[in-house]
Design a protein around this motif. Sequence first.
Motif, short mmCIF file in Angstrom:
data_model
loop_
_atom_site.label_atom_id
_atom_site.label_comp_id
_atom_site.label_asym_id
_atom_site.label_seq_id
_atom_site.Cartn_x
_atom_site.Cartn_y
_atom_site.Cartn_z
N UNK A 1 9.93 4.77 -14.99
CA UNK A 1 10.27 5.15 -13.76
C UNK A 1 9.60 4.80 -12.51
N UNK A 2 8.10 4.72 -12.55
CA UNK A 2 7.49 4.23 -11.58
C UNK A 2 7.87 2.97 -11.00
N UNK B 1 16.04 6.01 -17.78
CA UNK B 1 15.37 6.19 -16.71
C UNK B 1 16.31 6.11 -15.25
N UNK B 2 15.95 7.06 -14.41
CA UNK B 2 16.84 7.19 -13.11
C UNK B 2 16.02 7.46 -11.74
N UNK B 3 16.54 6.86 -10.63
CA UNK B 3 15.83 7.18 -9.61
C UNK B 3 16.92 7.32 -8.55
N UNK B 4 16.88 8.55 -7.99
CA UNK B 4 17.80 8.92 -6.87
C UNK B 4 18.03 10.24 -6.48
N UNK B 5 18.83 10.88 -5.91
CA UNK B 5 18.59 12.16 -5.49
C UNK B 5 19.35 13.31 -6.34
N UNK B 6 19.72 12.71 -7.58
CA UNK B 6 20.46 13.82 -8.21
C UNK B 6 19.64 13.95 -9.72
N UNK B 7 19.83 14.96 -10.45
CA UNK B 7 18.95 15.13 -11.61
C UNK B 7 20.10 14.74 -12.77
N UNK B 8 20.07 13.41 -13.02
CA UNK B 8 20.74 12.77 -14.05
C UNK B 8 20.20 12.30 -15.37
N UNK B 9 18.74 12.27 -15.24
CA UNK B 9 17.87 11.72 -16.37
C UNK B 9 18.23 12.56 -17.67
#
Length: 554
Positions: free
Chosen positions: A85-86, A116-124
């Motif tokens: 994620x980092x 892995x996810x980066x963004x404004x939503x809780x999709x992990x």
Amino acid sequence: MDTQGYGRLRRKIMTVTLVFSLVPLFALGFFVHLQFSKTYHDKIARNLERTVDNRQKALDIFLDERVSQLKSLAYTHSYQQLSDPAQLNAIFNVIQTNSKSYVDLGVIDQNGEHMAYVGPFSLKRVNYKDEPWFHETMLKGQYVSDVFMGFRKFPHFIIAVMRREGDRTWILRATIDSEAFSSLVRGIHAGELGDAYLVNAEGVLQTSSRFAGPVMSKLSMALPSPTTAGNKDGTIIEERPVKDRTMIVGMAWLQRVPWLLVIMEDPKEELSALVRAQSIAAAMVAGGILLIITGAALTARSIINKLIKADREKAALDASLMQSSKMAALGKLAAGVAHEVNNPLTLIRESAGWIKDLLVDEDPEKMLHLEEIDTAANKIEMHVDRAKAVTHRMLGFGRRMEPMQENVSLNLLTDQTLKFLESEALHRNIEIIKRLDESIPNTTTDMAQIQQVILNILDNAIDAVGSDGSITVSTGKSENGREIYVAIADTGCGIPKEKLNTIFDPFFTTKKVGEGTGLGLAICYGILEKLGGRIEVGSEEGKGSTFTVFLPLV
């Protein structure tokens, strides 16, 4: 110049202006008419064809760049790196720096699990194995979706790239900001009746339309087949009835995705400029004529007003010279009076000094009233000095003496000046309120002349109150920090608004005949002007006045 002379001058100016302005104006109108006729005879259809072709290529380039960028990330980084994620967040920040079109970025394994996810939503950890785009990506290796709702619950589209890394298959997927993509389409349409949008092969809008509806609405218009090509570039130009109007419609399918770019223009709206050309030219000529006539009238009026102003300034200068003559005569008179008074004052002071000298030789035990006589002699000397200071100021007024430069405490000077009039105020039952700011610094100025200014204003305040009122004396520092001030506010009769601009004129007074000369405030104004200070006045009739004396901090 008399009134008839002004009228003749006005007519001459207007005649010359009209003659030398109308000829070039008519020439300009004729030239504009010819240029409009030539310009608007070009074919609207060819312009629309060029617009559609250019915009279709721009949209394809936009999508190609995003797919290529996603491929580069997938094939230059391992699954282990991107599933961290980092590191994924760092990569996302880098690509966002160069392009603001990405909403989020995610890594999905071959089972559809969001690793892995980066963004404004809780999709992990969301599983996509049942989503159509997941199967399309696993089948084709890369995929650009139509606009859909998905887990985000708002319209968006994605770009996904698959990579096989040993025995592991995974997908790098990015959500594209539909607003950034739609901005490439918006703004294409021309005029109030034009429109531009994208629609997929099933007739579902991929961007919002001005008249067909919001994104993901179903379009009722018949669409050409993706294999249809109006020319070698695949651009179709045709006329279609749209909402009781005949519109020129330009269409082209994108190369990257099966989306159709549609741009509509109303031919009547586009050709209306040609129809309006003659009326615009006529309006310009009429407006120009009106403007020239107005300008000529304003110019003539301006010249006449300047002449009238010059005559008034000359009259005011004559009046000012007469007042200056009066002030000069008054100065000579004041100087003569001061000189005559100085002689007896000198004799009185010498006599008081002689009395004090005699008292030194007297025996205090034999002379019962020695102390009272000595005190009286001191008072005589003090009041003689005070009278001499007054005559000195009169001489200064008459001779325009240069001001002295002394270190002056405004609070101390104000307090001392108030003592001169305390008995008068007490006699009239006038309360004097002191609000002196102890933090203000000293300044360098002529103490005697400033004392004269404060004394004159206080004396006027007592006369304005009359009896049974109050006078508030306050000191302080100005807001800009460059001046200190003393403000004298009374509860007297006030000054009429129409007279505020003339109270500093010589010989102007609001007092009754015989009670004032009208010179006090004029002298104060002259003293402050010479010392680099200023005076302001605020007054409301029936409620009192406030005079504020400002002194520069030197």
